[in-house]
Design an enzyme around this catalytic site. Structure first.
Site, mmCIF file in Angstrom:
data_model
loop_
_atom_site.group_PDB
_atom_site.id
_atom_site.type_symbol
_atom_site.label_atom_id
_atom_site.label_comp_id
_atom_site.label_asym_id
_atom_site.label_seq_id
_atom_site.Cartn_x
_atom_site.Cartn_y
_atom_site.Cartn_z
ATOM 1 C CD GLU A 92 114.018 -27.469 -2.907
ATOM 2 O OE1 GLU A 92 113.875 -26.793 -3.939
ATOM 3 O OE2 GLU A 92 115.048 -27.418 -2.210
ATOM 4 C CG HIS A 93 114.875 -31.572 -3.988
ATOM 5 N ND1 HIS A 93 115.705 -30.510 -3.658
ATOM 6 C CD2 HIS A 93 114.272 -31.227 -5.156
ATOM 7 C CE1 HIS A 93 115.612 -29.574 -4.589
ATOM 8 N NE2 HIS A 93 114.746 -29.980 -5.498
#
Length: 436
Positions: free
Chosen positions: A316-317
């Site tokens: 995600e990040h």
């Protein structure tokens, strides 16, 4: 091959059977009994059963008035950042019309959905920033009606969240959470009109509700648990790396926190810093299990391997703490959002910088990006044939192409135009047109 200084099992993308069954039962109950089911479920799960779940305008004004001025100012600043970036996204989407051949016009338009539901999680933490990401973005896209839901927190009104929902432009605000809120938004009840799309993060039950209702209603994506992956070389500050890993681990006990580094000494220092920092964190009951069970530290030979391994995780990040962080823009393809350089951090994206924090998890970055203005828009096309000669040629082509697929009805739609505008014979009918 990477050297593992700390390992963890992969996060499963499947939903436990117990969660699926619970969610299915709640959705069926709301579908059958509407408001009565919602009220009973809210009382059971949130100890919350007011006369009505929707806040009246005067209630919203009173709640907002009780929020500290600095908090309101900060909400406005964060929303201004989100709004500015969303407006740039909207301007990047152009309607167009093109004449592909003489007399044939094809066009494309982006039309906002009529109504969107925004789910702003509560539970342990009031996720104020999710109001910015869902509601502001929908309004910039041009969504006419935004119905926003957030749960009470331990029986109390989450005032800052309500203020953020109001300032973001929500047309309806409901103090309602969990699967029952998602089901009510999607299916509608006696007092809550259904929406066309639902956006926003949530726990495993909320995510599963979105999954089960998809098709009856649109969704942004399935998000959670939060993930962070940091790519670092020997120039990175190990203390900063440790702090940033823990910043996302505190989201929940199942939040992966991964470091890929070209420096074994840095990896060892990061582990030491994390173990030192964890006992002092107020959120250690979440961050601790997350690091213990889902934290990883991998040492690779060089940055080329680091980028390749990171792409395999599709997190995600992805935070890049290297001498030349912008290299990642050309070297990587699988991530929800990139955070480049030490002056940047994932927490900025979560809360204030302006990009959207609703992002793909569980390797969803292999096939999708996160929530943005375009998710609230339907990209539709239109066609117009103005020249009879063009319709003749298309009709003949359509007839031949359709009969290859054994679609005689399709073929005849082309035939009649070739006959009406071009004088072709209709082998399957004695109908004739008088030529002008």
């Amino acid at each position: 091959m990477p050297i593992h200084l700390k390992t963890a099992p992969p996060v499963s993308a499947s939903t436990p059977a117990g969660v699926r069954e619970t969610v299915a039962a709640i959705i069926a109950d709301v579908r059958q009994r509407g408001d009565q089911a919602v009220r009973e479920l809210s009382a059971r799960f949130d100890s919350w059963s007011p006369d009505r779940f929707r806040l009246a305008p005067d209630e919203v004004d009173r709640i907002v008035a009780g929020v500290p001025a600095q908090v309101l100012d900060d909400i406005r600043t964060a929303q201004a950042n989100v709004r500015a970036f969303a407006e740039h996204q909207r301007r990047s989407l152009h309607d167009f019309e093109v004449e592909t051949s003489p007399g044939v016009r094809l066009g494309q338009r982006s039309i906002p959905v009529a109504a969107a539901g925004a789910y702003i999680p509560g539970g342990r933490y009031p996720l104020v920033a999710s109001a910015h990401m869902t509601i502001v973005t929908a309004k910039v896209a041009g969504v006419e009606r935004v119905a926003a839901c957030t749960p009470p927190i331990r029986g109390q009104v989450p005032a800052a969240t309500v203020a953020a929902m109001h300032l973001a432009g929500a047309d309806e605000i409901y103090l309602l959470g969990g699967v029952q809120a998602v089901a009510a938004l999607a299916l509608g009840t006696e007092t809550l009109a259904p929406v066309a799309m639902i956006s926003g993060p949530g726990n495993a039950y909320v995510a599963e509700a979105k999954r089960q209702l998809f098709g009856e209603v649109g969704i942004d994506l399935l998000a959670g648990p939060t993930e962070i992956l940091i790519i670092a070389d020997d120039a990175a500050d190990p203390f900063v790396v440790a702090v940033d890993l823990l910043s996302q681990a505190e989201h929940g006990p199942d939040s992966p926190a991964i470091l890929i580094t070209t420096s074994r000494p840095l990896g060892e220092q990061v582990i030491a810093h994390v173990e030192q920092l964890l006992p002092t964190m107020p959120t250690r009951d979440f961050a601790g299990p997350a690091w213990r069970d889902h934290g990883q530290v991998l040492v690779v030979a060089d940055l080329a391997e680091a980028y390749a391994v990171a792409d395999g995780f599709a997190c995600e990040h992805v935070q890049v703490l290297t001498r030349e962080p912008r290299q990642a823009l050309d070297r990587m393809r699988n991530y929800g959002a990139l955070f480049l350089g030490e002056a940047t951090c994932v927490s900025y994206g979560d809360k204030v910088i302006g990009t959207n924090h609703t992002l793909p998890t569980r390797q969803g970055a292999r096939y999708t990006g996160g929530l943005w203005v375009g998710r609230y828009l339907k990209t539709v096309t239109y066609q117009e044939v103005l020249e009879p000669a063009a319709s003749v040629e298309l009709g003949r082509l359509c007839g031949r192409a359709s009969r290859v697929e054994l679609f005689e009805g399709h073929a005849r739609s082309g035939d009649v135009r070739a006959a009406k505008y071009g004088g072709d014979e209709l082998a399957w009918s004695d109908h004739r047109w008088t030529r002008p």
